[in-house]
Design a protein around this motif. Structure first.
Motif, PDB file in Angstrom:
ATOM      1  N   SER A  52      -4.338  -3.418  12.133  1.00 29.38           N
ATOM      2  CA  SER A  52      -2.916  -3.213  11.871  1.00 29.38           C
ATOM      3  C   SER A  52      -2.372  -4.249  10.893  1.00 29.38           C
ATOM      4  N   VAL A  53      -2.799  -5.489  11.067  1.00 33.92           N
ATOM      5  CA  VAL A  53      -2.373  -6.554  10.146  1.00 33.92           C
ATOM      6  C   VAL A  53      -2.934  -6.296   8.749  1.00 33.92           C
ATOM      7  N   LEU A  54      -4.193  -5.882   8.698  1.00 33.25           N
ATOM      8  CA  LEU A  54      -4.811  -5.571   7.408  1.00 33.25           C
ATOM      9  C   LEU A  54      -4.088  -4.413   6.728  1.00 33.25           C
ATOM     10  N   ALA A  55      -3.622  -3.435   7.518  1.00 34.02           N
ATOM     11  CA  ALA A  55      -2.886  -2.302   6.949  1.00 34.02           C
ATOM     12  C   ALA A  55      -1.601  -2.760   6.287  1.00 34.02           C
ATOM     13  N   VAL A  56      -0.948  -3.774   6.862  1.00 31.79           N
ATOM     14  CA  VAL A  56       0.270  -4.308   6.251  1.00 31.79           C
ATOM     15  C   VAL A  56      -0.048  -4.910   4.885  1.00 31.79           C
ATOM     16  N   LYS A  57      -1.099  -5.719   4.807  1.00 34.46           N
ATOM     17  CA  LYS A  57      -1.457  -6.355   3.542  1.00 34.46           C
ATOM     18  C   LYS A  57      -1.896  -5.321   2.502  1.00 34.46           C
TER      19      LYS A  57
ATOM     20  N   LEU B 139      -2.099  -0.158  -1.614  1.00 38.01           N
ATOM     21  CA  LEU B 139      -2.680   1.171  -1.475  1.00 38.01           C
ATOM     22  C   LEU B 139      -1.663   2.148  -0.896  1.00 38.01           C
ATOM     23  N   ALA B 140      -1.785   3.408  -1.277  1.00 35.54           N
ATOM     24  CA  ALA B 140      -0.914   4.448  -0.749  1.00 35.54           C
ATOM     25  C   ALA B 140      -1.233   4.703   0.720  1.00 35.54           C
TER      26      ALA B 140
END
Length: 479
Positions: free
Chosen positions: A318-323, A328-329
């Motif tokens: 989830s944290v990586l998705a924020v970064k 990225l789209a």
């Protein structure tokens, strides 16, 4: 970025985080305690599954009504009502003395969750409508969503072994009280948009239809798919769901969901993706928990502890998705996350009866959890893209509904698949074969979800530099 008038962003984000953690926790916290619940209250093997289904079905079936109520009567008001009902049902369920008492309490919990979950998500969407801060806010939401689901197994195991199974119900009470205190500090905001009276009949038809559908699938363990009982049950379920669609098209009241909303490809694609992902992950939780306890002979507390890497992996994803969300789209993140999750589940499908946690579960659970964490925030953001402000509660309820209905249907269908493979045998080898098949089918569901992301969802861009610049200024907003 424009923040909803009267909002207090920090408190709203904190309150929504607690709410989502609690709702997600309640979906998994009882799993490890099911054997002890069965012994303590005298559940039958079939009846025990309704401790899960009673919550998931009322939650999923009434979420659309909850979203519509949030739009019509005010998000803060509906959120307070849902929190109160959820906390009270948790308290009553902890004191249950008979199977029916606990199933009824779980159903009422689902009703409360159906009110509070879409109201909280709609409040979050309105408070953080665009740009970098939206990505960050949904990152927090998805991390708490993931942590609640994964840590629920850990917390449930510890509470069951060292306290009592009753504490898997009591644990919700202080969280509900904490969220209530925070939400009461939030201003009411702009008045809700008034429309017609909510379509209660539609909610009843949808919930009854989904309940009968799951009931019919679960009962295939006793009655074959071609038996008159199963065919009749599924036919009645289909008729109720068809009646729901007809009512939504013709009702003089405010429709539970405007069917034209599905013309929005973001809404349709995100919900289809969420349905399949919910089915796969809920089933995987169930199978891995049973594999650890029934095949490897691990106790409930240690089983809960061994889910900790999964919990941390989802939070990390989830944290990586924020970064990555700044570069990225969202659709790209859904594809990457879905493929990682499918890979991890297929790897879990290789479990063996003489295996061990370190060799058969740890590696694939980390891959699965990171992939799943990458999906959570983007799918929520996509599902509310292009939706009119007056329908954000409905869209939020629809997304939550697709996940819960997917979880219940997936658990019913894949549980039946696993049972058919196992047969009447209860040896570790036979159980392992059933669980492995269920996990492999779960991986196939994620592959199907990725195909939907490719074919249905439109290509979009990450937040522009201008939006990111505006959002840096918005971060200075104080409560």
């Amino acid at each position: 970025m424009v923040i909803e008038s009267g909002a207090r962003p920090g408190i709203i984000l904190a309150a929504v985080a607690v709410v989502q953690f609690m709702v997600s926790l309640d979906l998994s916290v009882v799993n490890v305690g099911l054997p002890q619940i069965a012994v303590g209250l005298g559940f039958s093997a079939v009846g025990l599954t309704w401790v899960i289904h009673a919550y998931a079905l009322t939650f999923g079936g009434l979420l659309l009504l909850g979203g519509k109520a949030a739009d019509r009567y005010g998000r803060r008001r509906v959120l307070l009502l849902g929190l109160s009902l959820f906390g009270l049902a948790s308290l009553v369920g902890g004191f249950a003395q008979e199977p029916g008492h606990l199933v009824a309490a779980r159903a009422v919990q689902g009703i409360g969750a159906a009110a509070l979950a879409p109201a909280a998500l709609a409040l979050l969407t309105a408070t953080f409508p665009t740009g970098r801060v939206r990505v960050r806010a949904f990152g927090v939401w998805s991390a708490m969503n993931a942590a609640g689901g994964a840590l629920g197994v850990l917390i449930g195991g510890l509470l069951t072994e060292y306290a009592s199974w009753r504490w898997v119900m009591f644990v919700n009470v202080p969280m509900a009280a904490c969220a209530l205190a925070m939400v009461r500090r939030v201003a009411a905001g702009p008045p809700p948009v008034r429309g017609g009276r909510p379509d209660v009949l539609g909610a009843v038809l949808a919930t009854a239809g989904m309940t009968l559908l799951v009931f019919g699938v679960v009962r295939t363990e006793q009655y074959a798919w071609t038996s008159p009982i199963t065919v009749t049950t599924l036919a009645v379920a289909a008729a109720l769901l068809a009646a729901f669609v007809h009512v939504e098209r013709t009702t003089a009241r405010e429709p539970l969901i405007r069917l034209g909303l599905f013309a929005n490809r973001s809404v349709a694609g995100a919900n289809a993706y969420n349905l399949l992902a919910g089915a796969a992950i809920a089933s995987a939780f169930y199978f891995v928990s049973l594999y650890l306890q029934r095949v490897l002979g691990i106790g409930p507390a240690l089983t809960g502890i061994e889910f900790l890497p999964f919990a941390l992996g989802v939070v990390a994803g989830s944290v990586l998705a924020v970064k990555l969300g700044y570069r990225l789209a969202p659709r790209t993140l859904l594809v990457i996350g879905g493929l990682l999750t499918a890979t991890g589940l297929a790897w879990l499908g290789l479990i063996s009866p003489d295996g061990a946690f370190a060799t058969d579960v740890l590696g694939p659970s980390i891959v699965t959890s990171i992939g799943f964490g990458l999906c959570l925030g983007p799918v929520v953001s996509i599902a509310t893209t292009g939706v009119a402000p007056r329908e954000t509660g409905t869209a939020s309820g629809l997304l939550n509904s697709s996940r819960q209905i997917g979880a219940s249907l997936g658990l019913a269908a894949l549980g039946t698949v696993a049972h058919d493979r196992t047969g009447q045998a209860v040896t570790p080898e036979a159980l392992n074969d059933g669980y492995a098949l269920g996990l492999t089918v779960s991986a196939a569901l994620l592959v199907a979800a990725v195909l939907i992301a490719f074919t249905v969802l439109r290509r979009t861009s990450p937040p522009s530099r201008a939006e990111q610049s505006d959002d840096r200024d918005s971060l200075l907003v104080r409560d």
